[in-house]
Design a protein around this motif. Sequence first.
Motif, mmCIF file in Angstrom:
data_model
loop_
_atom_site.group_PDB
_atom_site.id
_atom_site.type_symbol
_atom_site.label_atom_id
_atom_site.label_comp_id
_atom_site.label_asym_id
_atom_site.label_seq_id
_atom_site.Cartn_x
_atom_site.Cartn_y
_atom_site.Cartn_z
ATOM 1 N N LYS A 32 4.347 12.891 67.538
ATOM 2 C CA LYS A 32 4.515 12.151 66.285
ATOM 3 C C LYS A 32 5.771 11.282 66.256
ATOM 4 O O LYS A 32 5.923 10.444 65.394
ATOM 5 C CB LYS A 32 4.596 13.130 65.112
ATOM 6 C CG LYS A 32 3.467 14.123 65.056
ATOM 7 C CD LYS A 32 2.378 13.630 64.165
ATOM 8 C CE LYS A 32 1.339 14.701 63.979
ATOM 9 N NZ LYS A 32 0.037 14.289 64.361
ATOM 10 N N ASN A 33 6.691 11.489 67.213
ATOM 11 C CA ASN A 33 7.982 10.833 67.142
ATOM 12 C C ASN A 33 8.426 10.417 68.549
ATOM 13 O O ASN A 33 8.610 11.281 69.412
ATOM 14 C CB ASN A 33 8.972 11.810 66.505
ATOM 15 C CG ASN A 33 10.348 11.245 66.332
ATOM 16 O OD1 ASN A 33 10.958 10.768 67.277
ATOM 17 N ND2 ASN A 33 10.850 11.332 65.113
ATOM 18 N N ASN A 34 8.600 9.121 68.774
ATOM 19 C CA ASN A 34 8.998 8.629 70.099
ATOM 20 C C ASN A 34 10.360 9.155 70.532
ATOM 21 O O ASN A 34 10.559 9.472 71.708
ATOM 22 C CB ASN A 34 8.996 7.101 70.127
ATOM 23 C CG ASN A 34 7.593 6.549 70.181
ATOM 24 O OD1 ASN A 34 6.675 7.206 70.653
ATOM 25 N ND2 ASN A 34 7.421 5.344 69.684
ATOM 26 N N ARG A 37 9.947 12.651 71.578
ATOM 27 C CA ARG A 37 9.211 12.676 72.836
ATOM 28 C C ARG A 37 10.173 12.473 74.013
ATOM 29 O O ARG A 37 10.049 13.122 75.042
ATOM 30 C CB ARG A 37 8.114 11.612 72.853
ATOM 31 C CG ARG A 37 7.199 11.737 74.057
ATOM 32 C CD ARG A 37 6.028 10.770 74.026
ATOM 33 N NE ARG A 37 5.288 10.883 72.785
ATOM 34 C CZ ARG A 37 4.982 9.840 72.017
ATOM 35 N NH1 ARG A 37 5.336 8.626 72.360
ATOM 36 N NH2 ARG A 37 4.301 10.016 70.914
ATOM 37 N N MET A 38 11.124 11.565 73.861
ATOM 38 C CA MET A 38 12.102 11.307 74.926
ATOM 39 C C MET A 38 12.960 12.553 75.162
ATOM 40 O O MET A 38 13.211 12.932 76.300
ATOM 41 C CB MET A 38 12.987 10.119 74.552
ATOM 42 C CG MET A 38 12.242 8.804 74.438
ATOM 43 S SD MET A 38 11.911 8.060 76.009
ATOM 44 C CE MET A 38 13.536 7.570 76.459
ATOM 45 N N LEU A 39 13.430 13.176 74.074
ATOM 46 C CA LEU A 39 14.242 14.382 74.211
ATOM 47 C C LEU A 39 13.441 15.542 74.779
ATOM 48 O O LEU A 39 13.957 16.375 75.515
ATOM 49 C CB LEU A 39 14.803 14.799 72.845
ATOM 50 C CG LEU A 39 15.891 13.926 72.241
ATOM 51 C CD1 LEU A 39 16.250 14.439 70.852
ATOM 52 C CD2 LEU A 39 17.124 13.903 73.131
ATOM 53 N N TRP A 40 12.174 15.601 74.417
ATOM 54 C CA TRP A 40 11.292 16.708 74.755
ATOM 55 C C TRP A 40 10.601 16.522 76.106
ATOM 56 O O TRP A 40 9.826 17.368 76.514
ATOM 57 C CB TRP A 40 10.261 16.832 73.638
ATOM 58 C CG TRP A 40 10.004 18.212 73.133
ATOM 59 C CD1 TRP A 40 8.802 18.845 73.129
ATOM 60 C CD2 TRP A 40 10.916 19.123 72.548
ATOM 61 N NE1 TRP A 40 8.923 20.086 72.569
ATOM 62 C CE2 TRP A 40 10.222 20.284 72.202
ATOM 63 C CE3 TRP A 40 12.283 19.079 72.281
ATOM 64 C CZ2 TRP A 40 10.821 21.376 71.620
ATOM 65 C CZ3 TRP A 40 12.877 20.170 71.689
ATOM 66 C CH2 TRP A 40 12.158 21.299 71.370
ATOM 67 N N LEU A 41 10.853 15.419 76.786
ATOM 68 C CA LEU A 41 10.145 15.096 78.030
ATOM 69 C C LEU A 41 10.137 16.232 79.054
ATOM 70 O O LEU A 41 9.070 16.537 79.609
ATOM 71 C CB LEU A 41 10.704 13.811 78.635
ATOM 72 C CG LEU A 41 9.830 13.112 79.652
ATOM 73 C CD1 LEU A 41 8.449 12.813 79.092
ATOM 74 C CD2 LEU A 41 10.486 11.834 80.121
#
Length: 182
Positions: A32-34, A37-41
């Motif tokens: 839901k959040n770009n 997503r980057m942090l969670w990669l």
Amino acid sequence: MSYLFQDWDANKGNLKGRIVMVLFRLAHPASKNNFLRMLWLPYLAFYKVLVEWFLCIELPHWTTVGKGLGLFHAQALVVNGCTVIGDNCYLRQSTTIGNIIREDGSFSGSPVIGNNVEIGSNVCIIGDIRIGNNVRIGAGSVVVKDIPDNAIAVGNPARVIRIMEPVRQQLPAEPEMLKGHG
């Protein structure tokens, strides 16, 4: 915390189902959040390797899934990421839920599955179709057309063999997350 464990009771006695659903719920917010997503990669890569490669369950983290999803004998389970699954549904082994490639090379929409749906083993649900609420789909069925609420469907191609009496408790006609998809 309740968000992470919303599928816990649906997978009672099923450690694999519990693990997969907690991992899925942890990964889902990144869809839901770009920025997230980057942090969670790194976690998303871990999720993909563990769940898809080792546990053999394709359940993309961006799939819309209601609370209480039960995964029984989950092996060789494939769910297209654009599929919408309602509350209190159960999926069994060797099930495929996805879209089709049309003759022109474009893709169809993906299935929208209502609340309280039980899907037997080795079922294929393919295309831009809607499965109603309180539906049972028998093992080995191939579903390519809509199935109405309160139905039991079996066969290849699947056909409705019985309409059950609706459950007397008040269930919403359509969950909020399914509005506009069918």
